[in-house]
Design an enzyme around this catalytic site. Structure first.
Site, PDB file in Angstrom:
ATOM      1  N   SER A 102       0.847  -1.187   0.000  1.00 36.75           N
ATOM      2  CA  SER A 102       0.000   0.000   0.000  1.00 36.75           C
ATOM      3  C   SER A 102       0.887   1.242   0.000  1.00 36.75           C
ATOM      4  O   SER A 102       1.727   1.391  -0.870  1.00 36.75           O
ATOM      5  CB  SER A 102      -0.954  -0.038   1.199  1.00 36.75           C
ATOM      6  OG  SER A 102      -1.834   1.064   1.191  1.00 36.75           O
ATOM      7  N   HIS A 135      -2.526  -0.921  -3.399  1.00 33.91           N
ATOM      8  CA  HIS A 135      -3.684  -0.055  -3.175  1.00 33.91           C
ATOM      9  C   HIS A 135      -3.496   1.235  -3.967  1.00 33.91           C
ATOM     10  O   HIS A 135      -2.613   2.034  -3.659  1.00 33.91           O
ATOM     11  CB  HIS A 135      -3.833   0.276  -1.689  1.00 33.91           C
ATOM     12  CG  HIS A 135      -4.106  -0.924  -0.838  1.00 33.91           C
ATOM     13  ND1 HIS A 135      -3.928  -0.920   0.535  1.00 33.91           N
ATOM     14  CD2 HIS A 135      -4.567  -2.170  -1.147  1.00 33.91           C
ATOM     15  CE1 HIS A 135      -4.248  -2.114   1.020  1.00 33.91           C
ATOM     16  NE2 HIS A 135      -4.636  -2.883   0.020  1.00 33.91           N
ATOM     17  N   ASP A 159      -4.485  -5.104   5.701  1.00 30.68           N
ATOM     18  CA  ASP A 159      -4.749  -5.943   4.532  1.00 30.68           C
ATOM     19  C   ASP A 159      -3.527  -6.821   4.251  1.00 30.68           C
ATOM     20  O   ASP A 159      -2.395  -6.360   4.309  1.00 30.68           O
ATOM     21  CB  ASP A 159      -5.055  -5.052   3.317  1.00 30.68           C
ATOM     22  CG  ASP A 159      -5.530  -5.844   2.115  1.00 30.68           C
ATOM     23  OD1 ASP A 159      -5.962  -7.001   2.294  1.00 30.68           O
ATOM     24  OD2 ASP A 159      -5.463  -5.298   0.991  1.00 30.68           O
TER      25      ASP A 159
END
Length: 344
Positions: free
Chosen positions: A165, A192, A285
């Site tokens: 991310s 992401h 995540d």
């Protein structure tokens, strides 16, 4: 209290971002500026914890200003605010050291204003918690010079599943270009990133890598030497035939694409062939996905705190005990290569 400076040439947008940021009780906008030159002048007297900055501004634009901020003795984490047509500039900003970016809420992006608000607040808080990295302690990445095995890839070739991310674009550019041509493993990547930006990012990675990197499309098949990057605003899963399935299920952990969906589906069908890698990123995540990889006898690698820009995702994975090794970024591509060579 996290102190924020908002830099944007539009008075309207400055007010919008001020109101948005201060919806969170622990965030306070302590200054605004209409261009980069004025922002740099204000930084002589104040020290915000985080800066949000528009890409396109008169007199001194976002990229020029970011370069000056990165030269400071203590660079201030900066989140770029970008319109869709500034995709290439955003990629350059991330390379220069921008913490992250969000698309400008101008009606042309698929995210609605509530999603953008949540994303901005989360990224500001993550940026404020970022641990400064001593560049002298982070070893440079060097290309892989030894020859990779030239054996014909097995039908049951290894699969590298990577999740990341905030800080991911820079981390991925330190990993993928090290992977040699003819690599006998397939790669799947979830970064992401909003819709519209992953195409540009995949193209940049492809230009700098010996393997092929492309934005994944429905029906793409996992292939040795090919890295498939999940498209923004779509979850990516892999079916038992090794083909990509894209969907727009609800966000998970507030994100879409979600690392967990990619890793869980891949490990379900391909068991011990999967090598999971969690790089820098905010949130948790990937921890669930890595647990599934480990459950199915795969191998797990997590980026060490010493090099991770944001330790949320790596830290959550470690807390879940879903890993085999914790390595600094510069060692990860070589570990991947070693594991693949051993398996073929």
């Amino acid at each position: 209290m996290i102190k924020v400076m908002v830099v944007d040439d539009s008075l309207f947008m400055r007010q919008i971002f001020k109101n948005t940021i201060e919806e969170s009780d622990d965030l306070k906008v302590i200054a605004t500026a209409s261009n980069g030159a004025k922002a740099l002048k204000k930084l002589e007297d104040i020290k915000p914890d985080v800066i949000t900055m528009d890409v396109e501004m008169p007199e001194k634009n976002g990229l020029e200003t970011l370069r000056e901020i990165m030269k400071l003795k203590h660079p201030i984490p900066t989140i770029m605010i970008s319109a869709m047509d500034d995709r290439e500039t955003v990629m350059k900003a991330l390379e220069l050291g921008a913490f992250d970016f969000i698309p400008k809420p101008d009606g042309s992006v698929s995210m609605n204003i509530d999603d953008i608000t949540k994303s901005l607040i989360l990224k500001i808080k993550a940026a404020a918690r970022m641990e400064p990295k001593d560049p002298l302690k982070i070893k440079p990445i060097t290309p892989y010079k030894s020859k990779i095995s030239r054996k014909k890839p097995k039908k049951n070739f290894p699969i590298i599943a990577i999740g990341t991310s905030s800080g991911g674009p820079k981390a991925l550019k330190a990993v993928l270009p090290v992977i040699p041509a003819g690599f006998p493993a397939a790669l799947l990547i979830v970064q992401h990133m909003p819709a519209g930006f992953t195409t540009s990012f995949a193209n940049r990675l492809n230009q700098e890598s010996a393997i092929t990197v492309k934005e994944a499309a429905e029906g793409d098949t996992m292939t040795p030497g090919l890295a498939l990057l999940a498209p923004g605003n779509y979850h990516m899963q892999i079916n038992k035939q090794g083909k990509v399935i894209l969907n727009q299920w609800a966000t998970k952990w507030g994100v879409r694409p979600c690392v967990d969906y990619m890793m869980t589906s891949t490990s379900r069908h391909f068991k011990d062939r999967v090598i999971g890698v969690i790089l820098t990123g905010m949130g948790s995540d990937g921890a669930e996905g890595m647990k599934n990889i480990k459950k199915n006898n795969g191998f797990g690698i997590v980026e060490d705190r010493s090099t991770a820009l944001v330790y949320g995702m790596p830290g959550s994975t470690i807390k879940a005990n879903a890993y085999d090794e914790i390595l600094p970024l510069h060692q990860i591509p070589f570990k991947i290569i070693e594991l693949v060579e051993r398996r073929i």
